[in-house]
Design a protein around this motif. Structure first.
Motif, PDB file in Angstrom:
ATOM      1  N   PHE A  17      -8.181  23.138 -16.674  1.00 19.84           N
ATOM      2  CA  PHE A  17      -7.221  23.101 -15.564  1.00 19.84           C
ATOM      3  C   PHE A  17      -6.267  21.912 -15.631  1.00 19.84           C
ATOM      4  CE2 PHE A  17     -10.881  25.547 -13.989  1.00 19.84           C
ATOM      5  CZ  PHE A  17     -10.244  26.695 -13.538  1.00 19.84           C
ATOM      6  N   ASP A  25     -12.269  28.202  -6.458  1.00 21.85           N
ATOM      7  CA  ASP A  25     -12.070  29.643  -6.251  1.00 21.85           C
ATOM      8  C   ASP A  25     -12.084  30.393  -7.588  1.00 21.85           C
ATOM      9  OD1 ASP A  25     -11.787  29.168  -3.556  1.00 21.85           O
ATOM     10  OD2 ASP A  25      -9.618  29.427  -3.518  1.00 21.85           O
ATOM     11  N   ARG A  26     -11.354  29.850  -8.563  1.00 23.22           N
ATOM     12  CA  ARG A  26     -11.256  30.525  -9.860  1.00 23.22           C
ATOM     13  C   ARG A  26     -12.607  30.568 -10.572  1.00 23.22           C
ATOM     14  NH1 ARG A  26      -8.806  34.388 -11.532  1.00 23.22           N
ATOM     15  NH2 ARG A  26     -10.938  34.959 -12.014  1.00 23.22           N
ATOM     16  N   THR A  81     -15.016  33.051  -8.828  1.00 21.85           N
ATOM     17  CA  THR A  81     -14.659  34.430  -9.146  1.00 21.85           C
ATOM     18  C   THR A  81     -15.018  34.773 -10.588  1.00 21.85           C
ATOM     19  OG1 THR A  81     -12.828  34.282  -7.566  1.00 21.85           O
ATOM     20  CG2 THR A  81     -12.793  36.133  -9.077  1.00 21.85           C
ATOM     21  N   ASP A  82     -14.902  33.799 -11.476  1.00 21.68           N
ATOM     22  CA  ASP A  82     -15.299  34.030 -12.870  1.00 21.68           C
ATOM     23  C   ASP A  82     -16.794  34.360 -12.973  1.00 21.68           C
ATOM     24  OD1 ASP A  82     -12.781  33.662 -13.849  1.00 21.68           O
ATOM     25  OD2 ASP A  82     -13.146  31.676 -14.695  1.00 21.68           O
ATOM     26  N   SER A 113     -13.074  39.602  -5.518  1.00 20.96           N
ATOM     27  CA  SER A 113     -13.622  39.850  -6.852  1.00 20.96           C
ATOM     28  C   SER A 113     -13.707  41.349  -7.095  1.00 20.96           C
ATOM     29  CB  SER A 113     -15.025  39.238  -6.956  1.00 20.96           C
ATOM     30  OG  SER A 113     -15.969  40.034  -6.246  1.00 20.96           O
ATOM     31  N   TRP A 128     -14.837  34.712  -1.557  1.00 22.82           N
ATOM     32  CA  TRP A 128     -14.856  34.870  -3.011  1.00 22.82           C
ATOM     33  C   TRP A 128     -15.219  36.296  -3.407  1.00 22.82           C
ATOM     34  CZ3 TRP A 128     -18.157  29.832  -3.675  1.00 22.82           C
ATOM     35  CH2 TRP A 128     -17.307  28.727  -3.682  1.00 22.82           C
ATOM     36  N   PRO A 159      -8.502  25.561  -5.262  1.00 29.02           N
ATOM     37  CA  PRO A 159      -8.151  26.683  -6.155  1.00 29.02           C
ATOM     38  C   PRO A 159      -8.983  26.714  -7.429  1.00 29.02           C
ATOM     39  CG  PRO A 159      -6.174  25.607  -5.319  1.00 29.02           C
ATOM     40  CD  PRO A 159      -7.329  24.742  -4.930  1.00 29.02           C
ATOM     41  N   ILE A 160      -9.398  25.541  -7.918  1.00 26.05           N
ATOM     42  CA  ILE A 160     -10.247  25.496  -9.108  1.00 26.05           C
ATOM     43  C   ILE A 160     -11.607  26.092  -8.795  1.00 26.05           C
ATOM     44  CG2 ILE A 160     -11.393  23.962 -10.759  1.00 26.05           C
ATOM     45  CD1 ILE A 160      -9.002  22.061 -10.408  1.00 26.05           C
TER      46      ILE A 160
END
Length: 236
Positions: free
Chosen positions: A45, A19-20, A23-24, A95, A91, A16-17
């Motif tokens: 996180f 992924d975030r 996407t950022d 987005s 991803w 999940p990290i």
């Protein structure tokens, strides 16, 4: 095609990290060319250095970042990432670039899936060819009843089966990508609430053509299926 490392029990908690952060980069909060250290990830996180390092390695494997000593993770232009990697596709579908990603992927499907369907008419086993009308029949049953979860699973099986049984290893290698695309459309609400009658008819046509060994009919019908998807996406 660049392969993402297979997650172990440890890395599963770090996905999940990754992924975030990915996407950022795509959406803009993490600017291309700027850096982030492992300490930054730990603080943001609330995770250990080991967790941050595994997330960094996962991102590096897809080309999302480069890792430089004493600099940390440097964000890379999404246009240079491993475009055919299912994780990268996931991803981008999640987005603000989802529509363009879907259009690009649908163009790929238009180039490949009609040919794969045509090849399956004479390269797939008799058992596989006989399976296609059954899949299409079940898709129609669930689609018309509004049972979308089983319908989507059958849709994935239908398209993946043709790719994997086309007798072309390059076509077969695209099966996981098409599965990611189909699942992604559902997850981001870019799939019709109910399959159209024309889409169900086209799946029936592909299945019947594959079963009967009619390559050109299979090609045309599969083109119709994917082309309709392209039209729906472009109109949204």
């Amino acid at each position: 095609m660049t392969d993402t490392p297979k997650p172990t029990d440890t890395t599963l908690m770090h996905l999940p990290i990754a992924d975030r952060l990915a996407t950022d980069i795509i959406d803009g909060p993490w600017a291309v060319g700027s850096n982030m250290t492992l300490e930054d990830i730990q603080n943001r996180f609330g995770v250990s250095r080991t967790v941050a390092r595994e997330a960094a390695r996962y991102l590096e494997a897809t080309g999302a970042v480069t890792i430089r000593r004493r600099v940390g993770l440097v964000a890379q232009d999404p246009a240079t990432w491993a475009a055919m990697n299912p994780q990268v596709i996931h991803w981008k579908l999640h987005s603000n670039q989802r529509k363009q990603e879907l259009l690009s992927l649908t163009e790929l499907r238009l180039a490949v899936e009609p040919a794969a369907a045509a090849c399956a008419t004479h390269r797939a086993s008799l058992e596989t060819r006989a399976k296609m009308p059954v899949l299409a029949m079940e898709m129609r049953r669930h689609g018309e009843a509004g049972d979308l979860d089983p319908f989507h699973e059958l849709d994935i099986e239908f398209h993946s089966t043709l790719l994997r049984n086309s007798g072309n290893e390059l076509f077969a290698s695209l099966a996981p990508i098409v599965e990611t695309i189909l699942r992604g459309r559902v997850e981001i609400n870019m799939y019709p609430s109910k399959p159209s009658p024309s889409a169900l008819d086209a799946h029936d046509e592909v299945a019947d053509a594959v079963w009967k060994g009619d390559a050109e009919r299979a090609r045309r019908a599969m083109h119709d299926i994917v082309d309709e998807v392209s039209t729906v996406i472009a109109a949204r």
